[in-house]
Design an enzyme around this catalytic site. Structure first.
Site, short mmCIF file in Angstrom:
data_model
loop_
_atom_site.label_atom_id
_atom_site.label_comp_id
_atom_site.label_asym_id
_atom_site.label_seq_id
_atom_site.Cartn_x
_atom_site.Cartn_y
_atom_site.Cartn_z
CB CYS A 154 -0.93 0.00 1.16
SG CYS A 154 -0.19 0.03 2.73
CB CYS B 226 4.47 -0.04 1.24
SG CYS B 226 3.48 -1.27 2.21
CB CYS C 55 41.31 -16.29 -15.55
SG CYS C 55 42.51 -15.46 -16.87
CG ASP D 133 11.45 25.48 -35.91
OD1 ASP D 133 11.88 26.70 -36.13
OD2 ASP D 133 11.22 24.82 -36.57
CG ASP E 50 12.55 20.43 -36.78
OD1 ASP E 50 13.09 21.23 -36.16
OD2 ASP E 50 12.73 19.55 -37.57
CG ASP F 90 13.77 24.41 -33.15
OD1 ASP F 90 13.30 25.96 -33.18
OD2 ASP F 90 13.13 23.49 -33.95
#
Length: 798
Positions: free
Chosen positions: A18, A21, A88, A489, A690, A694
């Site tokens: 809930c 929590c 290793c 734009d 875009d 911008d």
């Protein structure tokens, strides 16, 4: 001392039930030194922690555990090639432990395998493979398995628990069901106890475990309420059974505790099923990525795991297959279905040189794709990451809920205690007092409060992503519903972004040399106007002249030298700043601008300083641009055009599309200032663009909306990305925001109303505990179900 670099962890949290929590986990994580922000989402059961590199995984795990929960872990197993000795093993373990989010790493030299335990959602398989490769070894994934689940038992086990609880509860409830038919029948007390005990302490054990953890953390949750309430009902029944053993048995209340547990388990199971539906968008996107790819190596096509594909590999894609990588077509042509990525329903033609995206479906042609992007950098991975982040984020409105949730359970327990004392004092009937207190405990719905906001956000962002609208964060989704003004734009956003050279005028009459000089100045430029000039020169077979000292002038144009002579190409402001008069062609330029043309000027500098002429470009508006503006007006939103283009061209486009206001000849750095001026009216402002120029305006806007057909810079600066260069999606992004916010408000209303009405009714003795349990279970399911209604939304693009 240099500041530590920022770091973000995502942890799956198990055991939450809930909203209280959520508050407890957030409080525990926020208390860790170095943590700047901790946000926990109940619906996704994910904690996002932002801090510095001083944070350790162990510290985060300890904090979650101390709060009474478990961080979900994921185990990866790799086959390792290249190991020769014990050193290793040591080196490889050290490399793996250095990956942020790795809890433990064990390397076995004999079996040549590495087992890595990680924080779920924090570490990917590819991260570990890269660490292994950096250590000088190669890895092949062997097994990937989860060691935990976001809920205490799996969905299958939850369903099984509900069925078993119902089987045990039915005989206890049967006498009540038969009573309206005049049949009075009661099970022996010992049999009632025998049926109720497994439900209470076996199937209900989860509530005791979670409730005890909450108590140890000096807090409360839904599980504590259920455990306390059902224990009271069960304890009362046992007391009455023992007190009247060997005598006439009074009514016992075993059925109340068993039915409450059964209904709560049923509610959690239904809630879990519904919550999984809110993440369908993520699972659908994840399913798009093929597990293998057909790679051309040494003149033969071999199938390899997708993780082994490298940049530069040529991948063969047959008709009907999913494209496994991002890249460019080298051979073949086809139609590609990108609907799951962009929302575009119609297949698009792709030919040699065109980009294709991993996850899209190849159509009728066999193609060969040169791999350009792999792993987490692919468009599909980026989309999944964006949607996951948006679904895991917490909306600002959730802060109110968190404040309520932090005190909710203690207040409910206090009300239950007062109910018990009040009824006992007033009526002297301890049984009624206990049952009414139990009803108060089980009617409380903290989980409904915790689920109200995140489930709506998950459903909203998921359905938006399906139609090509990527919302980066919950704050943008919540804020977009209040947008009052949208600034656009022009080039590439409202227009096609593919201008053509439609007119030019050379003052000396030599148009071919004029075009040759203009094209030479722009050789190598990616600007749309430059490409138009280069295409025109190529069409006339004009060779480009050698240039030097080429320099871009932001918001104005460029300069370069041809055979030592300096030239400038750009707008009227650039010419005027260098003392070049445009009066000779000013009237002609105005006529072109009034037709919606963009005008550039070419001038020569130095001792022979002179204006050489002008070039005019045409860039038609996108077919849907006018509908996009009309749709925004229908939502009561004002529109503004902000462009560096000349005023005449900007006004012509604005008039054609129906845009309310125009700001023309604006330098890139000044676009953000225009956005700030709009915000000064106390409006929530969205900016749509875009290009790189911008990015400042997108960042300055309350809601930045970028076209994915533009630059990556624009998309990073925005909070919403449109996967198609479709202006009509702007109004739809705002529309889905409004619908999602409405769902949040509806969910919060119902979550609060359940408690505001239910708790007083229970305290007044007007609710049977079993009815209270059913209402509590229904509250969570109804909140999630209401959020899922968003899945029916579809964009209306006209």
């Amino acid at each position: 001392k240099a500041a530590a670099s920022p770091l973000e962890y995502q942890l799956g949290i198990g055991g939450m039930s809930c909203a209280s929590c959520v508050s407890r986990v957030e409080k525990a994580l926020s208390a860790i030194p170095g943590v700047e922000r901790a946000s926990v989402n109940l619906a996704t059961e994910v904690a996002r922690v932002e801090g510095t590199t001083e944070l350790s995984v162990a510290t985060l795990l300890d904090a979650v555990k101390a709060a009474g929960y478990e961080a979900v872990q994921t185990a990866f197993v790799f086959n390792i090639a290249g190991m020769t000795c014990g050193s290793c093993v040591s080196r490889l373990e050290k490399a793996l432990l250095g990956v942020p989010g790795v809890i433990s790493a064990s390397v076995n030299l004999a079996t040549e395998t590495a087992t890595v335990n990680t924080v779920s959602r924090q570490v990917s398989e590819r991260d570990l493979e890269q660490a292994i490769a950096a250590a000088g070894y190669s890895a092949t994934p062997k097994v990937a398995d989860s060691s935990g689940a976001p809920i205490s038992v799996s969905q299958d086990n939850e369903k099984q628990a509900v069925v078993i609880a119902a089987v045990f509860s039915l005989p206890l409830v049967l006498p009540m069901l038969l009573l309206p038919f005049g049949i009075e029948w009661m099970l022996p007390g010992w049999l009632q106890w025998l049926l109720a005990t497994p439900v209470q302490f076996w199937l209900g054990a989860r509530f005791y475990r979670a409730g005890w953890k909450a108590l140890k953390a000096r807090t409360g949750n839904m599980d504590l309420l259920v455990a306390t309430g059902t224990s009271a009902g069960y304890g009362l029944s046992v007391y009455e059974f023992l007190r009247h053993a060997g005598h006439a048995m009074p009514h016992l209340y075993f059925e109340a505790s068993t039915v409450i547990i059964t209904l709560v388990l049923l509610g959690k199971w239904l809630e879990g099923r519904a919550k999984r539906q809110t993440t369908e968008a993520i699972r659908a996107l994840q399913a798009l990525s093929p597990e293998t790819a057909r790679v051309r190596r040494d003149d033969s096509d071999i199938e390899v795991p997708i993780a082994q594909v490298k940049i530069g590999d040529w991948v063969v894609v047959r008709p009907g297959e999913r494209i496994p990588v991002d890249g460019r077509i080298q051979e073949g042509s086809t139609h590609v279905d990108e609907s799951m990525l962009t929302g575009e329903s119609l297949p698009v033609l792709r030919q040699p040189g065109d980009r294709v995206t991993g996850g899209a479906i190849n159509g009728e042609g066999r193609i060969v794709v040169a791999t350009e992007v792999v792993g987490a950098d692919t468009l599909l991975s980026s989309i999944i990451h964006l949607v996951e982040n948006a679904q895991a984020a917490k909306a600002p409105i959730q802060r109110l809920v968190d404040q309520v949730s932090a005190v909710f359970v203690p207040i409910v327990i206090a009300i239950a205690l007062l109910t018990f004392l009040g009824w006992w004092t007033w009526s002297g009937d301890v049984q009624s007092a206990i049952l009414n207190a139990v009803a108060v405990l089980v009617i409380a719905c903290p989980c409904a409060l915790g689920l109200a906001t995140p489930t709506a956000i998950m459903a909203g962002t998921g359905v938006a992503a399906r139609y090509g609208i990527l919302i980066k964060d919950a704050e943008a989704l919540e804020l977009a519903h209040r947008v009052r003004a949208v600034a656009f734009d022009k080039t590439g956003t409202l227009t096609l972004g593919k201008p053509e050279l439609v007119a030019m005028h050379a003052l000396d009459g030599d148009s071919q040399h004029f075009l040759q000089c203009a094209a030479s100045l722009q050789s190598g430029s990616e600007h749309p106007l430059a490409q138009a000039v280069l295409n025109a020169a190529k069409a006339k077979s004009l060779p480009l002249l050698p240039t030097e000292d080429s320099r871009a002038i932001a918001g104005r144009g460029l300069s370069a030298k041809i055979y030592g002579q300096a030239y400038m190409l750009g707008n009227a402001r650039l010419m005027q700043e260098h003392g070049l008069s445009i009066d000779a062609l000013a009237g002609h330029a105005r006529s072109l601008e009034n037709m919606g043309r963009t005008v550039s000027w070419l001038g020569r500098l130095g001792e022979n300083k002179k204006l050489l002429g002008l070039l005019a470009f045409g860039d038609e508006p996108k077919p849907s641009a006018r509908h996009a503006v009309l749709a925004l007006h229908a939502l009561g939103i004002e529109t503004t055009l902000i462009t560096g283009d000349n005023r005449g061209s900007a006004l012509a486009v604005a008039k054609k599309l129906g845009i309310d206001d125009v700001h023309a000849e604006v330098l890139p750095a000044d676009k953000a200032a225009v956005v700030e001026a709009l915000k000064a009216r106390d409006w929530v402002v969205a900016m749509v663009g875009d290009g790189i120029n911008d990015a400042p305006a997108l960042a300055a806007a309350d809601v930045g909306i970028a076209m994915s057909t533009g630059t990556d810079v624009a998309m990073h600066a925005s909070s919403i990305t449109l996967m198609r260069g479709e202006p009509a999606l702007v109004s739809q992004a705002i529309e889905i925001s409004r619908r999602t916010y409405n769902k949040i408000r509806q969910n919060l209303f119902w979550a609060f109303i359940y408690n505001l009405i239910g708790i007083p009714l229970a305290a007044l003795g007007l609710l049977n505990p079993m009815i209270a349990a059913a209402a509590m279970a229904l509250s969570s399911v109804s909140v999630v179900g209401n959020a899922l209604l968003l899945k029916r939304w579809k964009p209306v693009l006209g």
